[in-house]
Design an enzyme around this catalytic site. Sequence first.
Site, PDB file in Angstrom:
ATOM      1  N   PRO A  10      -6.083 -15.330 -34.588  1.00 49.47           N
ATOM      2  CA  PRO A  10      -5.976 -16.750 -34.228  1.00 49.47           C
ATOM      3  C   PRO A  10      -5.862 -16.932 -32.723  1.00 49.47           C
ATOM      4  O   PRO A  10      -5.595 -15.977 -31.985  1.00 49.47           O
ATOM      5  CB  PRO A  10      -4.698 -17.197 -34.957  1.00 49.47           C
ATOM      6  CG  PRO A  10      -3.924 -15.952 -35.186  1.00 49.47           C
ATOM      7  CD  PRO A  10      -4.925 -14.853 -35.357  1.00 49.47           C
ATOM      8  N   THR A  57      -8.088 -11.818 -25.402  1.00 46.64           N
ATOM      9  CA  THR A  57      -8.646 -11.719 -24.051  1.00 46.64           C
ATOM     10  C   THR A  57      -7.731 -10.908 -23.145  1.00 46.64           C
ATOM     11  O   THR A  57      -8.207 -10.173 -22.268  1.00 46.64           O
ATOM     12  CB  THR A  57      -8.866 -13.125 -23.472  1.00 46.64           C
ATOM     13  OG1 THR A  57      -9.668 -13.893 -24.374  1.00 46.64           O
ATOM     14  CG2 THR A  57      -9.567 -13.055 -22.133  1.00 46.64           C
ATOM     15  N   HIS A 104      17.398 -40.857 -43.707  1.00 55.72           N
ATOM     16  CA  HIS A 104      16.183 -40.104 -44.050  1.00 55.72           C
ATOM     17  C   HIS A 104      16.317 -38.637 -43.620  1.00 55.72           C
ATOM     18  O   HIS A 104      16.059 -37.719 -44.418  1.00 55.72           O
ATOM     19  CB  HIS A 104      14.975 -40.761 -43.359  1.00 55.72           C
ATOM     20  CG  HIS A 104      13.662 -40.147 -43.719  1.00 55.72           C
ATOM     21  ND1 HIS A 104      12.781 -40.723 -44.609  1.00 55.72           N
ATOM     22  CD2 HIS A 104      13.060 -38.998 -43.324  1.00 55.72           C
ATOM     23  CE1 HIS A 104      11.714 -39.964 -44.733  1.00 55.72           C
ATOM     24  NE2 HIS A 104      11.855 -38.910 -43.953  1.00 55.72           N
ATOM     25  N   GLU A 105      16.724 -38.408 -42.373  1.00 57.94           N
ATOM     26  CA  GLU A 105      16.805 -37.037 -41.865  1.00 57.94           C
ATOM     27  C   GLU A 105      17.966 -36.271 -42.496  1.00 57.94           C
ATOM     28  O   GLU A 105      17.832 -35.082 -42.798  1.00 57.94           O
ATOM     29  CB  GLU A 105      16.937 -37.053 -40.336  1.00 57.94           C
ATOM     30  CG  GLU A 105      15.785 -37.717 -39.600  1.00 57.94           C
ATOM     31  CD  GLU A 105      14.442 -37.083 -39.921  1.00 57.94           C
ATOM     32  OE1 GLU A 105      14.404 -35.875 -40.258  1.00 57.94           O
ATOM     33  OE2 GLU A 105      13.425 -37.794 -39.857  1.00 57.94           O
ATOM     34  N   HIS A 157      16.866 -34.920 -45.854  1.00 54.75           N
ATOM     35  CA  HIS A 157      16.133 -33.646 -45.751  1.00 54.75           C
ATOM     36  C   HIS A 157      17.097 -32.475 -45.587  1.00 54.75           C
ATOM     37  O   HIS A 157      17.025 -31.472 -46.320  1.00 54.75           O
ATOM     38  CB  HIS A 157      15.185 -33.674 -44.535  1.00 54.75           C
ATOM     39  CG  HIS A 157      13.985 -34.547 -44.700  1.00 54.75           C
ATOM     40  ND1 HIS A 157      13.170 -34.500 -45.799  1.00 54.75           N
ATOM     41  CD2 HIS A 157      13.441 -35.478 -43.866  1.00 54.75           C
ATOM     42  CE1 HIS A 157      12.178 -35.369 -45.654  1.00 54.75           C
ATOM     43  NE2 HIS A 157      12.323 -35.986 -44.490  1.00 54.75           N
ATOM     44  N   ASP A 173       5.430 -36.925 -45.222  1.00 64.47           N
ATOM     45  CA  ASP A 173       6.094 -36.074 -46.215  1.00 64.47           C
ATOM     46  C   ASP A 173       5.344 -36.077 -47.542  1.00 64.47           C
ATOM     47  O   ASP A 173       5.184 -35.028 -48.185  1.00 64.47           O
ATOM     48  CB  ASP A 173       7.533 -36.549 -46.439  1.00 64.47           C
ATOM     49  CG  ASP A 173       8.383 -36.439 -45.182  1.00 64.47           C
ATOM     50  OD1 ASP A 173       8.060 -35.580 -44.339  1.00 64.47           O
ATOM     51  OD2 ASP A 173       9.352 -37.199 -45.057  1.00 64.47           O
TER      52      ASP A 173
END
EC number: 3.4.24.-
Length: 656
Positions: A240, A246, A460-461, A464, A538
Amino acid sequence: MAIFARRIGLNQHSAYGSRQRVIVMKNFGKKALIKQQSPKRVAWTGALAASLIMLPTMFGGNPVLAQKAERESLSYGELIQKVNQEQVKRVELDETEQIAKVYLKGQKPDAPPIQVRLLEQNNELINRLKEKNVDFGEISSANSRAAVGLLINLMWILPLVALMLLFLRRSTNASSQAMNFGKSRARFQMEAKTGVKFDDVAGIEEAKEELQEVVTFLKQPERFTAVGARIPKGVLLVGPPGTGKTLLAKAIAGEAAVPFFSISGSEFVEMFVGVGASRVRDLFKKAKDNAPCLIFIDEIDAVGRQRGTGIGGGNDEREQTLNQLLTEMDGFEGNTGIIIIAATNRPDVLDSALLRPGRFDRQVIVDAPDLKGRLEILQVHSRNKKVDPSVSLEAIARRTPGFTGADLANLLNEAAILTARRRKEAITILEIDDAVDRVVAGMEGTPLVDSKSKRLIAYHEVGHGLVGTLLKDHDPVQKVTLIPRGQAQGLTWFTPNEEQGLISRSQLKARITSTLAGRAAEEIVFGKPEVTTGAGDDLQKVTSMARQMVTKFGMSELGPLSLENQSGEVFLGRDWMNKSDYSEEIAAKIDSQVREIINTCYQTSKELLQTNRVVMERLVDLLTEQETIEGDLFRKIVSESQNPVVDEQLSMVNSQ
């Protein structure tokens, strides 16, 4: 927005050669080379001839220069005497020609004046003229007027000559460029001095060992030929972007001490037909003249793509270039003493004839570094930076899984910039943390003001982070923040404790559950009518993960089946779109299984949040006040609030 790990995607000079035509003549049995007269010399010869032709016209047309009548003259002393004797009527002084024109008393009116050669300083003469009241003055000579006329004429001629030279030069350059289109644009170094050695390459030890052996082949070929080994003709570096392909080529050039050619794959093909194949021939001709040597082709996928119909008919020139490259690498004549090193991040698009042994004998995988590799890379890039002794490079390596060498170099550079901006003497862990956030999520935005929106984002956070912490198969939370970065208004970071090459079904379900917990927290606290668009990203992630569990990984009630083919590249003559090798009935079952996985995980996240509502409120209050909660503090608060009922519920969820 929940962030689990870095995603790595595979993405995909020039000196004109000069040719001097020569005429070969036989002279007494020996060959003598006569250089063809250069166009520049022809241009100057023509300009000189034109000027010589025009000069007689300019000077011949001026009667003052063409005619000079003989005139009577006096010496300087005689002029002084005549002035003292008051015999001089008038004197005209010409400083340019350094002469004086003297008119005597009693001289005839039509008689020419008498000329006298002046000295550099004529103060005595001028004083005598003033004493005797003799009329005198300064005049300009005819020769000075002729010089002015000459300059005026040259003002017209010089632009014409310059314009003629410009046209000749442009025509010469155009013809020269046309002749040089077929020349290779590879940069050639007799002994490349890149400033990079193998000691400067870290984190990719396996690839480095393979290429160090190539250098040994060039320096000590007898070690291998003595046992019948053949020098590899080509090495393909695959990996990747940012992993050091290089950089490895530069290290080889710096260590090998042999002639080194470097070129990009895009520099072969131009707008003219046949140029690509001609440049390949010219490159290998130069390489054979300087063998043993190395040729490095960067981004070889630009010229080495698979041959096929594709879309349209504009790929024939590229195919001619590839065919010539295949012939030069391992054709009828061969290329003994030339080792080709190529780099690409798109090995799937390369032509199979290019990858076979005899052309590229070795394919070296240059992948993202592991924990040990990241630590070595950080040690290399921190050599020239002032890092505070309290900063642990190992801790940085642990929290940056998926980072490539280029990412880590950029990380330390961003930390150094932040250190200079804050006027500190050394890089501290605070600058490292901010640099990681900046590299992964983007620039820091304006902090949110205290409002309903800020508290909603906090719920919200925290949703999680809380669900991710409660699930044992989930990665540990590293940070929960309300500081906006990039497009996100808030972020929750999860970092795995160890390198994960394989992910289990329970881990995937845990990730889906924690990703849905942000929407679940909004619904629990504010109600279903008040849920926001903040969970849009999400939902896309969980839908993709659930569909892959069903159609790719065989982790559903449909059984261990792979139900969707990989999409092919249309420009390689492959599929136009995905093929479905199943019926509409199976498609409906797939959709049903995806919905079931997502709905089950969503209900689990809601149950966990409702059971732990008290700790959720505590974390939201703390996050709203501090705007950032580190992972250790977050986990400590959650563990202090645990009770037997919650532990029993978690054991049931984790066993599903």
